[in-house]
Design an enzyme around this catalytic site. Structure first.
Site, PDB file in Angstrom:
ATOM      1  N   ASP A 148       0.867  -1.173   0.000  1.00 42.68           N
ATOM      2  CA  ASP A 148       0.000   0.000   0.000  1.00 42.68           C
ATOM      3  C   ASP A 148       0.905   1.223   0.000  1.00 42.68           C
ATOM      4  OD1 ASP A 148      -2.748   1.228   0.442  1.00 42.68           O
ATOM      5  OD2 ASP A 148      -1.598   2.114   2.061  1.00 42.68           O
TER       6      ASP A 148
ATOM      7  N   GLU B 279      -1.602  -0.925  -5.754  1.00 38.35           N
ATOM      8  CA  GLU B 279      -2.839  -0.379  -6.296  1.00 38.35           C
ATOM      9  C   GLU B 279      -2.476   0.680  -7.328  1.00 38.35           C
ATOM     10  OE1 GLU B 279      -5.119   1.954  -3.466  1.00 38.35           O
ATOM     11  OE2 GLU B 279      -3.317   2.205  -2.271  1.00 38.35           O
TER      12      GLU B 279
ATOM     13  N   ASP C  21      -3.460   0.643   6.518  1.00 37.18           N
ATOM     14  CA  ASP C  21      -2.555   0.404   5.395  1.00 37.18           C
ATOM     15  C   ASP C  21      -2.189  -1.078   5.267  1.00 37.18           C
ATOM     16  OD1 ASP C  21      -2.643   3.115   4.963  1.00 37.18           O
ATOM     17  OD2 ASP C  21      -0.783   3.533   6.060  1.00 37.18           O
TER      18      ASP C  21
END
Ligand code: ZN
Length: 368
Positions: A180, A264, A346
């Site tokens: 993350d 991501e 996270d």
């Protein structure tokens, strides 16, 4: 395969002067040839790079000072920089090339064939051995050598042909790592490891503002103005260094332990529209971090998976898969209402990304 490394030069005054002179010579050749190109173009005559170079080699005889310079620098400036600016213009990828002025980025490319690196020393054409702040990390043939200046410091950028490296099969032995990426921590792994985000601009903000204010009070192009301008440049350079250092350390550490990486997809331009976030985002320069991570993963042959941008890695519970409809940025802990788990926000996102990538790899195996 080519590798590049940029090393700071520990140059003495004589060498620094020589570098500045060669930057000037590169600029002179560029501008001279561009003027030549322009006037020929006005007569409907399109000159090629080799014609421009030939004409410059004749024209330079009028200027006695050019004799003592590194001639390859002028040729590379015409063949490399000017020729590519012209071809970009021809293919409509950019505007017509502009003349370079004194304030343009100072750099020049020289002959790589005679360049030698021994430990923390480099032998450059005409000027000889110059000390380096670190040694070269790669072995192979040096194919390009460019010297440039940032703030007060000179650098050499080397491109080295390292041949075909052996790829280690890390995929079967190392785990899939979900990452993350964010502002609070630069990177959070699914294992819970966090890499700090130094946010140097925040640290230097006041000092930078003070230095810039002082610059704006000085008479433009006066001696003191140039001195102050150098101070501002030096501060920006320090800020960039701190950022780069953190990015390199984190990305190297992650790629060392990972068999595959899943992140991501960040829509950074969209995120920048949020004014509250914009400053912190620019300061962390996430795009720069991601590109370093990607390049390092590619060189090591580690698959780099970017999750679909609509994949809700933050809102989904990593233990039961429940998806929250709403999660504000200030909620640092993810609390699941269905399975009652509480986990760092996270880390939760990183675990989801890892699971996604693991599923992705399995479905690939099933297909193939
Ligand atoms: Zn849950």
């Amino acid at each position: 395969m080519y590798k590049s490394q940029k090393i700071a030069l520990d140059a003495n005054n004589k060498q620094r002067n020589w570098f500045a002179q060669q930057c000037g010579y590169a600029r002179f050749a560029y501008n001279h040839a561009l003027a030549d190109f322009k006037s020929a173009l006005a007569k409907d005559n399109f000159l090629s790079a080799s014609e421009l170079n030939k004409r410059f080699n004749v024209a330079k005889k009028e200027y006695a000072w050019t004799k003592s310079q590194d001639q390859v620098v002028a040729n590379k400036s015409i063949f490399g920089n000017l020729a590519s600016s012209i071809s970009h213009w021809v293919s409509k990828r950019s505007h017509f090339p502009k003349f370079k002025h004194r304030g343009s980025k100072q750099s020049f490319t020289t002959n790589s064939q005679t360049v030698e690196v021994k430990g923390k020393k480099i032998k450059l054409p005409k000027i000889g051995w110059v000390n380096l702040f670190e040694s070269l990390r790669f072995e192979g043939e040096i194919v390009e050598v460019t010297i440039s200046r940032t703030a007060h410091r000179w650098f050499v950028s080397l491109i080295i042909d390292i041949g075909t490296p052996e790829q280690v099969d890390k995929q079967s032995t190392s785990p899939v790592v979900g990452i993350d990426v964010g502002i609070n921590a630069l990177a959070t792994l699914d294992t819970g490891t966090k890499y700090e985000n130094p946010r140097p601009l925040k640290r230097y903000e006041r000092k930078l503002r003070r230095t810039q204010r002082s610059l704006s009070r000085k008479v433009v192009k006066s001696k003191n103005w140039f001195k102050q301008k150098a101070k501002v440049a030096r501060l920006h350079y320090s800020i960039a260094c701190i950022r780069q250092d953190a990015h390199h350390k984190a990305s190297t550490d992650i790629t060392k332990q990972a068999g595959a990486i899943c992140i991501e997809t960040l829509k950074i331009t969209n995120m920048l529209k949020n004014r509250k976030l914009a400053k912190a985002l620019s300061d962390s320069a996430l795009g720069g971090f991601l590109s370093k991570l990607k390049t390092k993963a590619e060189t090591l042959g580690i698959p780099f998976i970017e999750a679909d941008q609509f994949y809700a890695s933050s809102k989904t519970c990593s233990s039961c898969g429940h998806k929250k409809s709403d999660l504000t940025l200030s909620e640092r802990t993810y609390h699941c209402s269905r399975c009652d788990v509480s986990i760092d926000r996270d880390v939760n996102a990183a675990i989801n990304l890892r699971n996604l990538a693991a599923g992705h790899a399995e479905s690939l195996n099933a297909c193939g």
